[in-house]
Structure formats: structure tokens, C-alpha cells
Write a protein that holds these residues in place. Structure first.
Motif, PDB file in Angstrom:
ATOM      1  N   VAL A  36       0.826  -1.206   0.000  1.00  0.00           N
ATOM      2  CA  VAL A  36       0.000   0.000   0.000  1.00  0.00           C
ATOM      3  C   VAL A  36       0.863   1.260   0.000  1.00  0.00           C
ATOM      4  CG1 VAL A  36      -1.652   1.310   1.402  1.00  0.00           C
ATOM      5  CG2 VAL A  36      -1.970  -1.139   1.075  1.00  0.00           C
ATOM      6  N   ALA A  37       1.956   1.244   0.729  1.00  0.00           N
ATOM      7  CA  ALA A  37       2.778   2.447   0.895  1.00  0.00           C
ATOM      8  C   ALA A  37       3.803   2.657  -0.211  1.00  0.00           C
ATOM      9  CB  ALA A  37       3.499   2.393   2.241  1.00  0.00           C
ATOM     10  N   LEU A  38       4.084   1.642  -1.020  1.00  0.00           N
ATOM     11  CA  LEU A  38       5.143   1.768  -2.022  1.00  0.00           C
ATOM     12  C   LEU A  38       4.933   2.930  -2.986  1.00  0.00           C
ATOM     13  CD1 LEU A  38       7.827   0.752  -3.094  1.00  0.00           C
ATOM     14  CD2 LEU A  38       6.585  -0.910  -4.472  1.00  0.00           C
ATOM     15  N   PRO A  39       3.734   3.136  -3.549  1.00  0.00           N
ATOM     16  CA  PRO A  39       3.581   4.290  -4.454  1.00  0.00           C
ATOM     17  C   PRO A  39       3.878   5.630  -3.777  1.00  0.00           C
ATOM     18  CG  PRO A  39       1.751   2.767  -4.715  1.00  0.00           C
ATOM     19  CD  PRO A  39       2.542   2.305  -3.529  1.00  0.00           C
ATOM     20  N   LEU A  85       5.930  -1.759 -13.210  1.00  0.00           N
ATOM     21  CA  LEU A  85       5.278  -1.725 -14.523  1.00  0.00           C
ATOM     22  C   LEU A  85       4.368  -0.515 -14.681  1.00  0.00           C
ATOM     23  CD1 LEU A  85       4.404  -5.495 -15.010  1.00  0.00           C
ATOM     24  CD2 LEU A  85       6.206  -4.177 -16.153  1.00  0.00           C
ATOM     25  N   SER A  86       3.964   0.094 -13.557  1.00  0.00           N
ATOM     26  CA  SER A  86       3.051   1.234 -13.639  1.00  0.00           C
ATOM     27  C   SER A  86       3.768   2.578 -13.698  1.00  0.00           C
ATOM     28  CB  SER A  86       2.089   1.219 -12.448  1.00  0.00           C
ATOM     29  OG  SER A  86       2.788   1.493 -11.254  1.00  0.00           O
ATOM     30  N   ILE A  87       5.095   2.596 -13.528  1.00  0.00           N
ATOM     31  CA  ILE A  87       5.835   3.855 -13.583  1.00  0.00           C
ATOM     32  C   ILE A  87       6.666   3.881 -14.862  1.00  0.00           C
ATOM     33  CG2 ILE A  87       5.891   4.164 -11.087  1.00  0.00           C
ATOM     34  CD1 ILE A  87       8.705   3.067 -11.023  1.00  0.00           C
ATOM     35  N   PRO A  88       7.095   5.075 -15.294  1.00  0.00           N
ATOM     36  CA  PRO A  88       7.903   5.160 -16.513  1.00  0.00           C
ATOM     37  C   PRO A  88       9.197   4.350 -16.389  1.00  0.00           C
ATOM     38  CG  PRO A  88       7.233   7.349 -15.784  1.00  0.00           C
ATOM     39  CD  PRO A  88       6.816   6.378 -14.717  1.00  0.00           C
ATOM     40  N   MET A  89       9.558   3.672 -17.464  1.00  0.00           N
ATOM     41  CA  MET A  89      10.746   2.816 -17.472  1.00  0.00           C
ATOM     42  C   MET A  89      12.008   3.676 -17.510  1.00  0.00           C
ATOM     43  SD  MET A  89      11.639  -0.321 -17.283  1.00  0.00           S
ATOM     44  CE  MET A  89      10.126  -1.150 -17.618  1.00  0.00           C
ATOM     45  N   GLY A  94      14.466  -0.892 -14.740  1.00  0.00           N
ATOM     46  CA  GLY A  94      14.443  -1.843 -15.847  1.00  0.00           C
ATOM     47  C   GLY A  94      14.699  -3.268 -15.398  1.00  0.00           C
ATOM     48  N   ARG A  95      14.910  -4.134 -16.380  1.00  0.00           N
ATOM     49  CA  ARG A  95      15.099  -5.569 -16.125  1.00  0.00           C
ATOM     50  C   ARG A  95      16.348  -5.841 -15.282  1.00  0.00           C
ATOM     51  NH1 ARG A  95      12.722  -9.792 -18.687  1.00  0.00           N
ATOM     52  NH2 ARG A  95      11.932  -8.384 -20.258  1.00  0.00           N
TER      53      ARG A  95
END
Length: 140
Positions: A36-39, A85-89, A94-95
Motif C-alpha cells: 500500500v505504501a510503495l507508491p 510496470l506502472s511507472i515510466p521505465m 528496468g530488467r
């Protein structure tokens, strides 16, 4: 005499079960709060917020041993992946960053879990040896 030792053994097992349940509840709460807190944390800290997942994995390693740590690592990696995956790469998300993050978590939390498991086994063996010595001394 054996009745009181049976009741003591039952109480010890019940206490051990309560301890394990409490550890799992703490870890579930940590995983949920991390997810929950990560974003919000990422908004404040940027990419270093992903390192907070390492703390959750270390708590799992210290509390549940290597198997518990690996299960929590999988959960943390899935939370990290879904958010990444929901934030700009970027190069930091990245990988290669994901693989490095996974390896760090496995190395530290898995290693800590392995040490905790070894320590528990050593304690159990020491207790068994003490019981055996006491039984032999009593029979002599």
C-alpha cells in the motif's frame, strides 16, 4: 511425573504455535503495508523506495527462517514488479535493476534465514543431547 511433563510439552507446543502465528501475522501486515505504501514512498524517495522491501524480507528471514524468507521474497518481488510496470521505465527500474534487486534480497534475507534455521537446529540438537545426558546420569 509423566502427566506434568506431558502437560508442559503440550503448553510448549501451543506457545510455539502462537509464536509462529504471530510471526506470520506480522509479516502479512508488513507485506500489506509495503504494497500500500510503495507508491507514496516512491513519490517521496524515488527508486530507493524499492529497498524498503529488503527490510520486509530480512524480517521474514529472521522470524521464519529460509523457507519463510523465500516466500516473502516472492511476494515482495511481485509487489515491486507490479508497481515498476506502472511507472515510466528508467535504467533504475528496468530488467537489470529487477534482477539485481531480487539477487540482493535472496542473498541477504535467504542467508539470514539459513543462519536462523541452522541456529534452531543446533539448539534442538543441544536440548536433545542434554536430555540424553540427564537420562544416562539418572540411570547410573
Amino acid at each position: 511425573m509423566s502427566g506434568s511433563s506431558d502437560s508442559a510439552a503440550i503448553q510448549a507446543r501451543q506457545r510455539q504455535r502462537r509464536d509462529v502465528v504471530a510471526r506470520y501475522c506480522v509479516l502479512a501486515a508488513l507485506l500489506l503495508s509495503y504494497g500500500v505504501a510503495l507508491p507514496t514512498l516512491h513519490g517521496w524517495l524515488g527508486n530507493p523506495a524499492f529497498l524498503i522491501g529488503l527490510f520486509v524480507c530480512l524480517v521474514a528471514g529472521a522470524g521464519l527462517g529460509s523457507r519463510g524468507a523465500l516466500a516473502v521474497i516472492v511476494c515482495v518481488v511481485l509487489i515491486d514488479r507490479n508497481f515498476a510496470l506502472s511507472i515510466p521505465m528508467t535504467p533504475e527500474t528496468g530488467r537489470a535493476a529487477a534482477v539485481i534487486s531480487l539477487l540482493v534480497k535472496v542473498l541477504f534475507a535467504g542467508g539470514l534465514g539459513w543462519v536462523v534455521d541452522s541456529r534452531r537446529r543446533a539448539r534442538a540438537l543441544n536440548a536433545e543431547l542434554r536430555r540424553e545426558i540427564a537420562a544416562r546420569e539418572q540411570s547410573d
